[in-house]
Scaffold this motif. Structure first.
Motif, PDB file in Angstrom:
ATOM      1  N   LEU A 152       0.821  -1.235   0.067  1.00 43.12           N
ATOM      2  CA  LEU A 152      -0.042   0.014  -0.073  1.00 43.12           C
ATOM      3  C   LEU A 152       0.824   1.077  -0.025  1.00 43.12           C
ATOM      4  O   LEU A 152       1.900   1.332   0.764  1.00 43.12           O
ATOM      5  CB  LEU A 152      -0.787  -0.074   1.265  1.00 43.12           C
ATOM      6  CG  LEU A 152      -2.001  -1.081   1.139  1.00 43.12           C
ATOM      7  CD1 LEU A 152      -2.540  -1.126   2.727  1.00 43.12           C
ATOM      8  CD2 LEU A 152      -2.957  -0.890  -0.029  1.00 43.12           C
ATOM      9  N   ASP A 153       0.582   2.258  -0.613  1.00 40.49           N
ATOM     10  CA  ASP A 153       1.325   3.389  -0.842  1.00 40.49           C
ATOM     11  C   ASP A 153       1.387   4.330   0.394  1.00 40.49           C
ATOM     12  O   ASP A 153       2.350   4.836   0.714  1.00 40.49           O
ATOM     13  CB  ASP A 153       0.893   4.276  -1.967  1.00 40.49           C
ATOM     14  CG  ASP A 153       1.392   3.706  -3.302  1.00 40.49           C
ATOM     15  OD1 ASP A 153       2.358   3.125  -3.315  1.00 40.49           O
ATOM     16  OD2 ASP A 153       0.643   4.239  -4.219  1.00 40.49           O
ATOM     17  N   ASP A 154       0.231   4.580   0.927  1.00 35.30           N
ATOM     18  CA  ASP A 154       0.061   5.674   1.838  1.00 35.30           C
ATOM     19  C   ASP A 154      -0.018   5.256   3.223  1.00 35.30           C
ATOM     20  O   ASP A 154      -0.552   4.207   3.721  1.00 35.30           O
ATOM     21  CB  ASP A 154      -1.202   6.460   1.841  1.00 35.30           C
ATOM     22  CG  ASP A 154      -1.323   7.214   0.399  1.00 35.30           C
ATOM     23  OD1 ASP A 154      -0.381   7.617  -0.004  1.00 35.30           O
ATOM     24  OD2 ASP A 154      -2.510   7.046  -0.234  1.00 35.30           O
ATOM     25  N   LYS A 155       0.762   5.998   4.287  1.00 37.45           N
ATOM     26  CA  LYS A 155       0.951   5.799   5.550  1.00 37.45           C
ATOM     27  C   LYS A 155      -0.465   6.038   6.275  1.00 37.45           C
ATOM     28  O   LYS A 155      -1.106   7.266   6.157  1.00 37.45           O
ATOM     29  CB  LYS A 155       1.861   6.588   6.130  1.00 37.45           C
ATOM     30  CG  LYS A 155       2.221   6.458   7.778  1.00 37.45           C
ATOM     31  CD  LYS A 155       3.452   7.110   8.047  1.00 37.45           C
ATOM     32  CE  LYS A 155       3.364   7.087   9.758  1.00 37.45           C
ATOM     33  NZ  LYS A 155       4.525   7.851  10.168  1.00 37.45           N
ATOM     34  N   PRO A 156      -1.199   5.240   6.669  1.00 45.17           N
ATOM     35  CA  PRO A 156      -2.529   5.524   7.298  1.00 45.17           C
ATOM     36  C   PRO A 156      -2.644   6.388   8.538  1.00 45.17           C
ATOM     37  O   PRO A 156      -1.620   6.445   9.206  1.00 45.17           O
ATOM     38  CB  PRO A 156      -2.957   4.055   7.542  1.00 45.17           C
ATOM     39  CG  PRO A 156      -1.804   3.304   8.151  1.00 45.17           C
ATOM     40  CD  PRO A 156      -0.923   3.914   7.123  1.00 45.17           C
ATOM     41  N   ALA A 157      -3.563   6.958   8.614  1.00 49.19           N
ATOM     42  CA  ALA A 157      -3.768   7.514  10.078  1.00 49.19           C
ATOM     43  C   ALA A 157      -4.428   6.490  11.108  1.00 49.19           C
ATOM     44  O   ALA A 157      -4.959   5.350  10.522  1.00 49.19           O
ATOM     45  CB  ALA A 157      -4.987   8.624  10.064  1.00 49.19           C
ATOM     46  N   ALA A 158      -4.144   6.686  12.214  1.00 45.96           N
ATOM     47  CA  ALA A 158      -4.629   5.897  13.305  1.00 45.96           C
ATOM     48  C   ALA A 158      -5.885   5.777  13.842  1.00 45.96           C
ATOM     49  O   ALA A 158      -6.390   5.675  14.857  1.00 45.96           O
ATOM     50  CB  ALA A 158      -3.602   5.854  14.617  1.00 45.96           C
ATOM     51  N   THR A 159      -6.964   5.600  12.325  1.00 45.97           N
ATOM     52  CA  THR A 159      -8.181   5.627  12.862  1.00 45.97           C
ATOM     53  C   THR A 159      -8.878   4.271  12.922  1.00 45.97           C
ATOM     54  O   THR A 159      -9.910   4.225  13.652  1.00 45.97           O
ATOM     55  CB  THR A 159      -9.273   6.385  11.799  1.00 45.97           C
ATOM     56  OG1 THR A 159      -8.437   5.779  10.410  1.00 45.97           O
ATOM     57  CG2 THR A 159      -8.318   7.740  11.689  1.00 45.97           C
TER      58      THR A 159
END
Length: 191
Positions: free
Chosen positions: A144-151
């Motif tokens: 996956l490309d994007d670093k996710p938010a901790a949601t």
């Protein structure tokens, strides 16, 4: 993926069944539900090899140590405190393995069955054990490309890898090598 010696985390062995290469343009059919195997649209061999490498990076001597079990005269891999597998156990798997979770896994033979909260795993296969959770999450972390938010719980698991500079460097190396092979992450290789 396995250690070359039962009493060492120095060397690992990756065995690949030649049949894996027959799935360059398809995903094999499994007895398990279709959602159990999620390759993000990548060639099954590519995804599988990254998943198996995920076992290595979460089991090697940087992440684990060996504990001798005198009753069986064997060794077992134990996650080091703060390692990825330890963090998965402390933050997630201890909760999944309440009596209802244990009963569910026992009922379904501990394999290929989704017994944990569906929204807390990157794939159904990740729900089969802490070790598969680590390897599946690693594969998603790499592809996956994007670093996710901790949601969400899934995103927080992915962030465990981002918090480790060694894992980030490994991710970058794999992604650069995929690009050299003409495989651009987030441009799945299968329709």
């Amino acid at each position: 993926m396995s250690t070359l010696k039962d009493n060492s985390l120095e060397s690992f062995n990756l065995e690949v069944d030649a049949k894996l290469l027959t799935y360059l343009d398809s995903i094999p059919r499994f007895k398990a539900p279709a959602y159990t195997y999620n390759t993000l649209g990548y060639s099954y061999p590519i995804y599988t090899l990254i998943h198996e490498f995920g076992h290595y990076v979460t089991f090697n001597k940087e992440q684990s140590y060996l504990k001798y079990l005198p009753d069986s005269d064997t060794y077992t891999s134990v996650p080091k405190p703060g390692s990825i597998r330890d963090s998965l156990m402390v933050n997630y798997w201890n909760r999944y393995m309440d009596q209802a979770g244990i009963d569910c896994w026992m009922k379904h033979g501990y394999t290929y069955y989704f017994c944990g909260p569906a929204n807390e795993f990157v794939s159904g296969y990740a729900s089969t054990s802490r070790d598969e959770d680590a390897a599946e999450t690693f594969a998603h972390f790499v592809l996956l490309d994007d670093k996710p938010a901790a949601t969400t719980a899934v995103n927080r698991k992915l962030l465990l890898f981002y918090q480790n500079p060694r894992m980030v460097a490994i991710r970058q190396g794999i992604r650069e090598n995929l690009k050299k092979l003409g495989i651009a992450p987030r441009n799945p290789t299968m329709p």
